[in-house]
Motif scaffolding. Structure first.
Motif, PDB file in Angstrom:
ATOM      1  N   ILE A  37      13.052 -20.668   8.567  1.00 59.90           N
ATOM      2  CA  ILE A  37      12.910 -19.499   9.446  1.00 59.90           C
ATOM      3  C   ILE A  37      11.438 -19.141   9.596  1.00 59.90           C
ATOM      4  CG2 ILE A  37      13.026 -17.556   7.799  1.00 59.90           C
ATOM      5  CD1 ILE A  37      14.950 -17.778  11.081  1.00 59.90           C
ATOM      6  N   PHE A  74      19.161  -1.459  19.503  1.00 61.80           N
ATOM      7  CA  PHE A  74      19.631  -2.596  20.299  1.00 61.80           C
ATOM      8  C   PHE A  74      19.019  -3.907  19.816  1.00 61.80           C
ATOM      9  CE2 PHE A  74      19.404  -5.349  24.080  1.00 61.80           C
ATOM     10  CZ  PHE A  74      20.743  -5.345  24.447  1.00 61.80           C
ATOM     11  N   ASN A  75      17.720  -3.898  19.607  1.00 57.66           N
ATOM     12  CA  ASN A  75      17.044  -5.133  19.217  1.00 57.66           C
ATOM     13  C   ASN A  75      17.351  -5.540  17.785  1.00 57.66           C
ATOM     14  OD1 ASN A  75      15.272  -6.173  21.495  1.00 57.66           O
ATOM     15  ND2 ASN A  75      14.831  -3.985  21.523  1.00 57.66           N
ATOM     16  N   ALA A  76      17.555  -4.559  16.924  1.00 59.65           N
ATOM     17  CA  ALA A  76      17.866  -4.890  15.532  1.00 59.65           C
ATOM     18  C   ALA A  76      19.262  -5.486  15.422  1.00 59.65           C
ATOM     19  CB  ALA A  76      17.750  -3.644  14.657  1.00 59.65           C
ATOM     20  N   THR A  77      20.229  -4.877  16.078  1.00 63.97           N
ATOM     21  CA  THR A  77      21.592  -5.409  15.997  1.00 63.97           C
ATOM     22  C   THR A  77      21.656  -6.810  16.617  1.00 63.97           C
ATOM     23  OG1 THR A  77      22.144  -4.194  18.004  1.00 63.97           O
ATOM     24  CG2 THR A  77      22.789  -3.197  15.934  1.00 63.97           C
ATOM     25  N   LYS A  78      20.994  -6.951  17.732  1.00 69.79           N
ATOM     26  CA  LYS A  78      20.972  -8.259  18.397  1.00 69.79           C
ATOM     27  C   LYS A  78      20.352  -9.329  17.501  1.00 69.79           C
ATOM     28  CE  LYS A  78      18.277 -10.027  22.282  1.00 69.79           C
ATOM     29  NZ  LYS A  78      17.705  -9.576  23.580  1.00 69.79           N
ATOM     30  N   PHE A  79      19.228  -9.003  16.919  1.00 61.57           N
ATOM     31  CA  PHE A  79      18.569  -9.970  16.047  1.00 61.57           C
ATOM     32  C   PHE A  79      19.447 -10.306  14.851  1.00 61.57           C
ATOM     33  CE2 PHE A  79      15.927 -10.669  12.257  1.00 61.57           C
ATOM     34  CZ  PHE A  79      15.460 -11.931  12.594  1.00 61.57           C
ATOM     35  N   THR A  80      20.060  -9.300  14.285  1.00 63.17           N
ATOM     36  CA  THR A  80      20.907  -9.530  13.118  1.00 63.17           C
ATOM     37  C   THR A  80      22.072 -10.446  13.462  1.00 63.17           C
ATOM     38  OG1 THR A  80      20.289  -7.433  12.130  1.00 63.17           O
ATOM     39  CG2 THR A  80      22.323  -8.404  11.375  1.00 63.17           C
ATOM     40  N   ARG A  81      22.654 -10.252  14.621  1.00 64.66           N
ATOM     41  CA  ARG A  81      23.739 -11.154  15.031  1.00 64.66           C
ATOM     42  C   ARG A  81      23.246 -12.586  15.121  1.00 64.66           C
ATOM     43  NH1 ARG A  81      24.972  -6.881  18.608  1.00 64.66           N
ATOM     44  NH2 ARG A  81      24.160  -7.980  20.417  1.00 64.66           N
ATOM     45  N   LEU A  82      22.062 -12.744  15.715  1.00 69.31           N
ATOM     46  CA  LEU A  82      21.536 -14.101  15.889  1.00 69.31           C
ATOM     47  C   LEU A  82      21.226 -14.766  14.560  1.00 69.31           C
ATOM     48  CD1 LEU A  82      19.195 -13.615  18.952  1.00 69.31           C
ATOM     49  CD2 LEU A  82      21.088 -15.224  18.790  1.00 69.31           C
ATOM     50  N   ILE A  83      20.545 -14.037  13.700  1.00 75.55           N
ATOM     51  CA  ILE A  83      20.127 -14.651  12.446  1.00 75.55           C
ATOM     52  C   ILE A  83      21.355 -14.923  11.580  1.00 75.55           C
ATOM     53  CG2 ILE A  83      19.698 -12.601  11.035  1.00 75.55           C
ATOM     54  CD1 ILE A  83      17.256 -13.887   9.962  1.00 75.55           C
ATOM     55  N   ASN A  84      22.354 -14.108  11.730  1.00 75.64           N
ATOM     56  CA  ASN A  84      23.569 -14.322  10.960  1.00 75.64           C
ATOM     57  C   ASN A  84      24.205 -15.663  11.313  1.00 75.64           C
ATOM     58  OD1 ASN A  84      25.584 -13.239   9.049  1.00 75.64           O
ATOM     59  ND2 ASN A  84      26.923 -13.505  10.804  1.00 75.64           N
ATOM     60  N   PHE A  85      24.130 -15.992  12.576  1.00 71.46           N
ATOM     61  CA  PHE A  85      24.650 -17.279  13.029  1.00 71.46           C
ATOM     62  C   PHE A  85      23.976 -18.430  12.286  1.00 71.46           C
ATOM     63  CE2 PHE A  85      24.188 -20.994  15.650  1.00 71.46           C
ATOM     64  CZ  PHE A  85      25.472 -21.233  16.082  1.00 71.46           C
ATOM     65  N   PHE A  86      22.648 -18.367  12.211  1.00 72.33           N
ATOM     66  CA  PHE A  86      21.889 -19.392  11.503  1.00 72.33           C
ATOM     67  C   PHE A  86      22.284 -19.498  10.050  1.00 72.33           C
ATOM     68  CE2 PHE A  86      18.090 -21.800  12.608  1.00 72.33           C
ATOM     69  CZ  PHE A  86      18.272 -21.811  13.968  1.00 72.33           C
ATOM     70  N   TRP A  87      22.325 -18.360   9.415  1.00 74.62           N
ATOM     71  CA  TRP A  87      22.622 -18.345   7.991  1.00 74.62           C
ATOM     72  C   TRP A  87      24.040 -18.867   7.739  1.00 74.62           C
ATOM     73  CZ3 TRP A  87      17.820 -17.275   8.313  1.00 74.62           C
ATOM     74  CH2 TRP A  87      17.048 -16.984   7.205  1.00 74.62           C
TER      75      TRP A  87
END
Lengths: 147, 147
Positions: free
Chosen positions: A114, A8-21
């Motif tokens: 980052i 849960f936390n990995a997918t969530k984080f990946t979604r967020l960081i993807n937004f930034f990138w």
DNA sequence: TATGCATGTTTGTACATGCAACTATTAAAG
DNA sequence: CTTTAATAGTTGCATGTACAAACATGCATA
């Protein structure tokens, strides 16, 4: 409720960081994944799709699509230059090469930014843990396939 | 080449772990994301889509699709039961409730297994870092929106 | 040399997920 | 009370990514 859950936390984080990138690469007109692949090709021109897939840890079919996109934008080209006519090597075009400076600058800025936001040590720690995890999971995956 | 890159390693890890999770939930006939949402709904029936989105850290449109899927499988249902007729609350059906045991068991097994593979402490450390990161990135995102 | 197996690439299809535009309903302001 | 603005949800379209089947080429063996 899934507070302790790695998935849960990995997918969530990946979604967020993807937004930034994605935001950072938008001016260049590329999605992060495409930008990364192009950057790789610029640094190591002439790799086969197979090799690109391995080095970038993507599926071959995914690399095919990405190269399709970059190629449609005129940034890279496939060449059937090897004796084995099944293989094709991928090279940046002149237009592709013109993006190198922008790409390098963007990735350097992102790296710095980052780390400023999340803390230098935390980022390093996380990266090494994630790397270790990826290796271990791949081993486990192999084991699953052979069982 | 992207060895030190948080983005690269995070996306890669997420792809790998997703494979594992998908395999575990396959017998239940659900993808991990759908399974998680259903599990949430089972534990907190009657939430609006908006709330589900917030709690699961997904976009409303994504939750709409997921509920569509679960609902098409007959596992949950929307009810327009509030005074505000725009809202709908989501409840598990009897069939949905029947999956609870399986879902709980699967997530417990996964949690245990991944910790056995990756190491208990590493997982805990990573989860807390990822959680911290997510919060910080969201703050940064807010700041970007207001600038 | 023909036949079948292995390998590199592409393509069809599917799912996860997001954004932006839309609809329906409620709340607020004149 | 009407017009306007806000909010909940849905939907069309796009992107990232994978799996499996198809296709193309090369290799080995009978």
């Amino acid at each position: 409720m899934f507070d302790e859950c790695l998935y849960f936390n990995a997918t969530k984080f990946t979604r967020l960081i993807n937004f930034f990138w994605a935001e950072a690469y938008r001016p260049i007109g590329l999605s992060p994944s495409h930008a990364y692949l192009l950057q790789f090709i610029l640094n190591q021109p002439g790799e086969t799709l197979q090799n690109l897939a391995e080095k970038m840890d993507l599926k071959l079919s995914t690399v095919t699509r990405f190269v399709d996109v970059l190629s449609a934008k005129g940034l890279v080209e496939r060449r059937k230059e090897n004796k084995d006519k099944r293989e094709c090597s991928v090279y940046p075009t002149i237009e592709g090469k013109e993006l190198k400076t922008d790409l390098d600058r963007t990735s350097k800025i992102l790296r710095k930014e980052i780390r400023k936001i999340l803390g230098d040590k935390s980022v390093s720690d996380t990266v090494s843990l994630l790397k270790k995890f990826s290796i271990q999971i791949k081993i486990e995956k192999e084991r699953g396939n052979n069982a």
